[in-house]
Design an enzyme around this catalytic site. Structure first.
Site, PDB file in Angstrom:
ATOM      1  N   GLY A  84     -72.154  -5.207 -33.742  1.00  0.00           N
ATOM      2  CA  GLY A  84     -72.711  -6.475 -34.239  1.00  0.00           C
ATOM      3  C   GLY A  84     -71.726  -7.622 -34.284  1.00  0.00           C
ATOM      4  O   GLY A  84     -71.908  -8.570 -35.049  1.00  0.00           O
ATOM      5  N   HIS A 134     -74.148 -10.053 -21.384  1.00  0.00           N
ATOM      6  CA  HIS A 134     -73.677  -8.879 -20.641  1.00  0.00           C
ATOM      7  C   HIS A 134     -72.189  -9.058 -20.346  1.00  0.00           C
ATOM      8  O   HIS A 134     -71.766 -10.146 -19.926  1.00  0.00           O
ATOM      9  CB  HIS A 134     -74.478  -8.735 -19.340  1.00  0.00           C
ATOM     10  CG  HIS A 134     -74.082  -7.527 -18.563  1.00  0.00           C
ATOM     11  ND1 HIS A 134     -74.512  -6.255 -18.910  1.00  0.00           N
ATOM     12  CD2 HIS A 134     -73.264  -7.375 -17.498  1.00  0.00           C
ATOM     13  CE1 HIS A 134     -73.979  -5.380 -18.070  1.00  0.00           C
ATOM     14  NE2 HIS A 134     -73.211  -6.027 -17.203  1.00  0.00           N
ATOM     15  N   ASP A 153     -80.601  -6.621 -16.365  1.00  0.00           N
ATOM     16  CA  ASP A 153     -79.516  -7.596 -16.193  1.00  0.00           C
ATOM     17  C   ASP A 153     -79.729  -8.503 -14.973  1.00  0.00           C
ATOM     18  O   ASP A 153     -78.774  -8.896 -14.301  1.00  0.00           O
ATOM     19  CB  ASP A 153     -78.151  -6.888 -16.091  1.00  0.00           C
ATOM     20  CG  ASP A 153     -77.833  -6.066 -17.330  1.00  0.00           C
ATOM     21  OD1 ASP A 153     -78.244  -6.470 -18.424  1.00  0.00           O
ATOM     22  OD2 ASP A 153     -77.178  -5.019 -17.200  1.00  0.00           O
ATOM     23  N   GLU A 205     -67.391 -13.915 -25.267  1.00  0.00           N
ATOM     24  CA  GLU A 205     -68.784 -13.680 -25.685  1.00  0.00           C
ATOM     25  C   GLU A 205     -69.071 -14.444 -26.964  1.00  0.00           C
ATOM     26  O   GLU A 205     -70.098 -15.120 -27.103  1.00  0.00           O
ATOM     27  CB  GLU A 205     -69.033 -12.183 -25.925  1.00  0.00           C
ATOM     28  CG  GLU A 205     -68.961 -11.342 -24.665  1.00  0.00           C
ATOM     29  CD  GLU A 205     -69.418  -9.912 -24.901  1.00  0.00           C
ATOM     30  OE1 GLU A 205     -70.282  -9.668 -25.768  1.00  0.00           O
ATOM     31  OE2 GLU A 205     -68.901  -9.010 -24.222  1.00  0.00           O
TER      32      GLU A 205
HETATM   33  C1  GRF Z   1     -71.127  -6.691 -25.976  1.00  0.00           C
HETATM   34  O1  GRF Z   1     -70.067  -6.334 -25.137  1.00  0.00           O
HETATM   35  C2  GRF Z   1     -72.253  -7.263 -25.182  1.00  0.00           C
HETATM   36  O2  GRF Z   1     -71.827  -7.967 -24.055  1.00  0.00           O
HETATM   37  C3  GRF Z   1     -73.016  -6.043 -24.744  1.00  0.00           C
HETATM   38  O3  GRF Z   1     -72.936  -5.160 -25.841  1.00  0.00           O
HETATM   39  C4  GRF Z   1     -71.774  -5.459 -26.601  1.00  0.00           C
HETATM   40  C5  GRF Z   1     -72.228  -5.723 -27.995  1.00  0.00           C
HETATM   41  O4  GRF Z   1     -71.154  -5.881 -28.883  1.00  0.00           O
HETATM   42  N1  GRF Z   1     -74.370  -6.363 -24.381  1.00  0.00           N
HETATM   43  P1  GRF Z   1     -71.408  -6.272 -30.391  1.00  0.00           P
HETATM   44  O5  GRF Z   1     -72.348  -5.204 -30.983  1.00  0.00           O
HETATM   45  O6  GRF Z   1     -72.024  -7.627 -30.431  1.00  0.00           O
HETATM   46  O7  GRF Z   1     -70.066  -6.232 -31.046  1.00  0.00           O
END
Ligand code: GRF
Length: 209
Positions: free
Chosen positions: A14, A111, A147, A176
């Site tokens: 999360g 992703h 994706d 991200e």
């Molecule tokens: C991230 O690497 C995202 O890109 C992928 O799943 C992971 C989730 O990480 N879809 P988090 O649970 O938000 O820390």
């Protein structure tokens, strides 16, 4: 401007949910996380939501006869909480076309690779093993494929010869956490337009002749 009402679906740690919540608290993102839903009872994302008083639901896929009734229940929760956008943040299940069609609202995913390279599981490991010099992350609309949906934003990071899956994962995560809230803010401002596979961000590139 009314904040965009979000449903966040997450299976694990999360950290993207956390980044979204922090961007909201800091006033960088006009949105509200109305509900968090997980398919894993132990997902840290559920705890992060509850800490902030956000309703958090564990929906156990094993209690359903198939994918569609499981997804229908998730959609019921999303609609009960009057969400306007579904944000997948590490939700480790492929949503069926049923969900995508029935949602009737944008579904976003992040992703950890530069799509269309390295879709599916272990994207960071795929990039390290392939020996690419650059990887990154992609925020895209979810369509009926895996994706494959229209790309909204990408961020690039270098990949070094000494990287392993973990080190690359950490470098990508920083990006991200930066771009996911940014995309949601653009959506909330009505600045994202879809034209087939192309996504237009209104105002982007205007400074370029
Ligand atoms: C991230 O690497 C995202 O890109 C992928 O799943 C992971 C989730 O990480 N879809 P988090 O649970 O938000 O820390």
């Amino acid at each position: 401007m009314k904040p965009l009402q979000l449903a966040v679906l997450a299976s694990g740690r999360g950290s993207n949910l956390q980044a979204i919540l922090e961007a909201i608290q800091e006033g960088q993102l006009q949105a509200k996380v109305n509900v968090v839903i997980s398919d894993k009872s132990e997902a840290l994302a559920l705890g992060r939501a509850r800490e902030q008083g956000i309703p958090a639901y564990y929906v156990n896929p094993k209690e359903y006869a198939g994918k569609e009734p499981f997804e229908a229940d998730i959609l019921n929760i999303i609609k009960e909480y009057q969400c306007e956008c579904v944000v997948l943040a590490g939700f480790m299940r492929v949503l069926t076309p049923f969900f995508v069609r029935q949602a009737g609202m944008p579904i976003l995913n992040i992703h950890p690779s530069l799509l269309p390279s390295f879709p599916g599981l272990h994207a960071q490991r795929q990039a390290v093993d392939y020996g690419v010099r650059y990887s990154g992350c992609t925020v895209h609309f979810v369509d009926e494929g895996v994706d494959t949906g229209p790309i909204i934003m990408q961020a690039v990071v270098p990949v070094y010869p000494y990287d392993d899956e973990d080190s690359l994962t950490q470098r990508i995560l920083v990006e991200e956490h930066r771009i996911y809230p940014q995309v949601i803010q653009l959506l909330s401002q009505g600045k994202i337009k879809r034209e087939g596979r192309k996504v237009i961000i209104i105002g982007e590139g205007e400074e370029i002749e």
